[in-house]
Design a protein around this motif. Structure first.
Motif, mmCIF file in Angstrom:
data_model
loop_
_atom_site.group_PDB
_atom_site.id
_atom_site.type_symbol
_atom_site.label_atom_id
_atom_site.label_comp_id
_atom_site.label_asym_id
_atom_site.label_seq_id
_atom_site.Cartn_x
_atom_site.Cartn_y
_atom_site.Cartn_z
ATOM 1 N N THR A 8 0.943 -1.236 0.014
ATOM 2 C CA THR A 8 -0.121 0.062 -0.099
ATOM 3 C C THR A 8 0.957 1.236 -0.084
ATOM 4 N N ALA A 9 0.679 2.211 -0.785
ATOM 5 C CA ALA A 9 1.134 3.585 -0.683
ATOM 6 C C ALA A 9 1.268 4.186 0.683
ATOM 7 N N THR A 10 2.269 4.690 1.135
ATOM 8 C CA THR A 10 2.340 5.392 2.107
ATOM 9 C C THR A 10 2.334 7.012 1.867
ATOM 10 N N ARG A 11 1.548 7.498 2.712
ATOM 11 C CA ARG A 11 1.529 8.944 2.354
ATOM 12 C C ARG A 11 2.926 9.636 2.894
ATOM 13 N N PRO A 12 2.994 10.829 2.224
ATOM 14 C CA PRO A 12 4.179 11.409 2.643
ATOM 15 C C PRO A 12 4.141 12.202 4.038
ATOM 16 N N GLN A 13 5.082 11.962 4.904
ATOM 17 C CA GLN A 13 5.012 12.412 6.185
ATOM 18 C C GLN A 13 4.690 14.046 6.243
ATOM 19 N N PRO A 14 3.888 14.626 7.159
ATOM 20 C CA PRO A 14 3.726 16.087 7.021
ATOM 21 C C PRO A 14 4.989 16.604 7.430
ATOM 22 N N VAL A 15 4.966 17.821 7.040
ATOM 23 C CA VAL A 15 6.392 18.775 7.762
ATOM 24 C C VAL A 15 5.681 19.945 8.162
ATOM 25 N N ARG A 16 5.840 20.142 9.307
ATOM 26 C CA ARG A 16 5.314 21.398 10.184
ATOM 27 C C ARG A 16 5.730 22.800 9.344
ATOM 28 N N PRO A 17 4.848 23.479 9.686
ATOM 29 C CA PRO A 17 5.042 24.929 8.986
ATOM 30 C C PRO A 17 6.304 25.698 9.546
ATOM 31 N N GLY A 18 6.452 25.506 10.829
ATOM 32 C CA GLY A 18 7.675 26.142 11.255
ATOM 33 C C GLY A 18 9.008 25.625 10.779
ATOM 34 N N LEU A 19 8.994 24.445 10.324
ATOM 35 C CA LEU A 19 10.208 23.851 9.549
ATOM 36 C C LEU A 19 10.029 24.465 8.037
ATOM 37 N N ARG A 20 9.157 24.507 7.399
ATOM 38 C CA ARG A 20 9.135 25.305 6.252
ATOM 39 C C ARG A 20 9.487 26.884 6.055
ATOM 40 N N ASP A 21 9.087 27.286 7.304
ATOM 41 C CA ASP A 21 9.464 28.772 7.596
ATOM 42 C C ASP A 21 10.968 28.791 7.385
ATOM 43 N N LEU A 22 11.585 27.851 8.333
ATOM 44 C CA LEU A 22 13.195 27.676 8.698
ATOM 45 C C LEU A 22 13.716 27.477 7.271
ATOM 46 N N LEU A 23 13.170 26.599 6.427
ATOM 47 C CA LEU A 23 13.949 26.288 5.238
ATOM 48 C C LEU A 23 13.949 27.615 4.255
ATOM 49 N N ARG A 24 12.973 28.358 4.543
ATOM 50 C CA ARG A 24 12.771 29.575 3.500
ATOM 51 C C ARG A 24 14.067 30.740 4.178
ATOM 52 N N ILE A 25 14.106 30.805 5.576
ATOM 53 C CA ILE A 25 15.077 31.571 6.152
ATOM 54 C C ILE A 25 16.435 31.132 5.913
ATOM 55 N N LEU A 26 16.608 29.912 5.708
ATOM 56 C CA LEU A 26 18.103 29.479 5.352
ATOM 57 C C LEU A 26 18.262 29.379 4.061
ATOM 58 N N ASP A 27 18.306 30.830 3.545
ATOM 59 C CA ASP A 27 18.330 30.790 1.762
ATOM 60 C C ASP A 27 19.677 30.725 1.397
ATOM 61 N N HIS A 28 20.726 30.879 2.167
ATOM 62 C CA HIS A 28 22.122 30.676 1.772
ATOM 63 C C HIS A 28 22.887 29.321 2.058
ATOM 64 N N THR A 29 22.258 28.356 2.587
ATOM 65 C CA THR A 29 22.497 26.885 2.893
ATOM 66 C C THR A 29 21.651 25.996 2.393
ATOM 67 N N PRO A 30 22.062 24.763 1.731
ATOM 68 C CA PRO A 30 21.287 23.995 1.242
ATOM 69 C C PRO A 30 20.677 23.239 2.526
ATOM 70 N N ALA A 31 19.186 23.046 2.664
ATOM 71 C CA ALA A 31 18.800 22.427 3.702
ATOM 72 C C ALA A 31 17.715 21.471 3.149
ATOM 73 N N LEU A 32 17.668 20.329 3.924
ATOM 74 C CA LEU A 32 16.594 19.495 3.530
ATOM 75 C C LEU A 32 15.892 18.890 4.791
ATOM 76 N N VAL A 33 14.636 18.636 4.662
ATOM 77 C CA VAL A 33 13.834 17.928 5.785
ATOM 78 C C VAL A 33 13.757 16.506 5.384
ATOM 79 N N LEU A 34 14.181 15.444 5.903
ATOM 80 C CA LEU A 34 14.345 14.189 5.771
ATOM 81 C C LEU A 34 13.448 13.406 6.787
ATOM 82 N N GLY A 35 12.549 12.283 6.233
ATOM 83 C CA GLY A 35 11.672 11.486 7.084
ATOM 84 C C GLY A 35 12.107 10.078 6.890
ATOM 85 N N ARG A 36 11.228 9.269 7.233
ATOM 86 C CA ARG A 36 11.560 7.698 7.377
ATOM 87 C C ARG A 36 12.191 7.257 5.817
ATOM 88 N N ARG A 37 12.970 6.795 6.256
ATOM 89 C CA ARG A 37 13.831 6.014 5.020
ATOM 90 C C ARG A 37 14.588 6.899 4.352
#
Length: 91
Positions: A8-37
């Protein structure tokens, strides 16, 4: 998995809005949010420019391991690809 059973296909894990905001703030540094696997759940503009645009890929292909071993551009991105690939495979 038993024979004849479907995965069965698993749904992507949700990313909290605060983490998305942090990604936008870190505009000079490559950043990823990683989940399971090592699924890539979110990335900032610098990470998309440096690695690949994970957001443009189908959800099932947004995975760091898959990128490292299946994307032909990955080998040219990493000076010591074999070391990085071994590190990712052992994660």
């Amino acid at each position: 998995m038993a024979r004849g059973q479907r995965r069965t296909a698993t749904r992507p894990q949700p990313v909290r809005p605060g983490l998305r905001d942090l990604l936008r703030i870190l505009d000079h540094t490559p950043a990823l949010v990683l989940g399971r696997r090592l699924d890539v759940l979110a990335s900032n503009q610098m990470a998309r420019a440096l690695l690949t645009d994970f957001d443009a890929l189908p959800h099932r292909e947004r995975n760091l391991v898959r990128f490292m071993f299946c994307d032909e551009n990955a080998r040219s991105l990493f000076t010591h690809w074999d070391t990085h690939a071994q590190d990712i495979a052992s994660s």
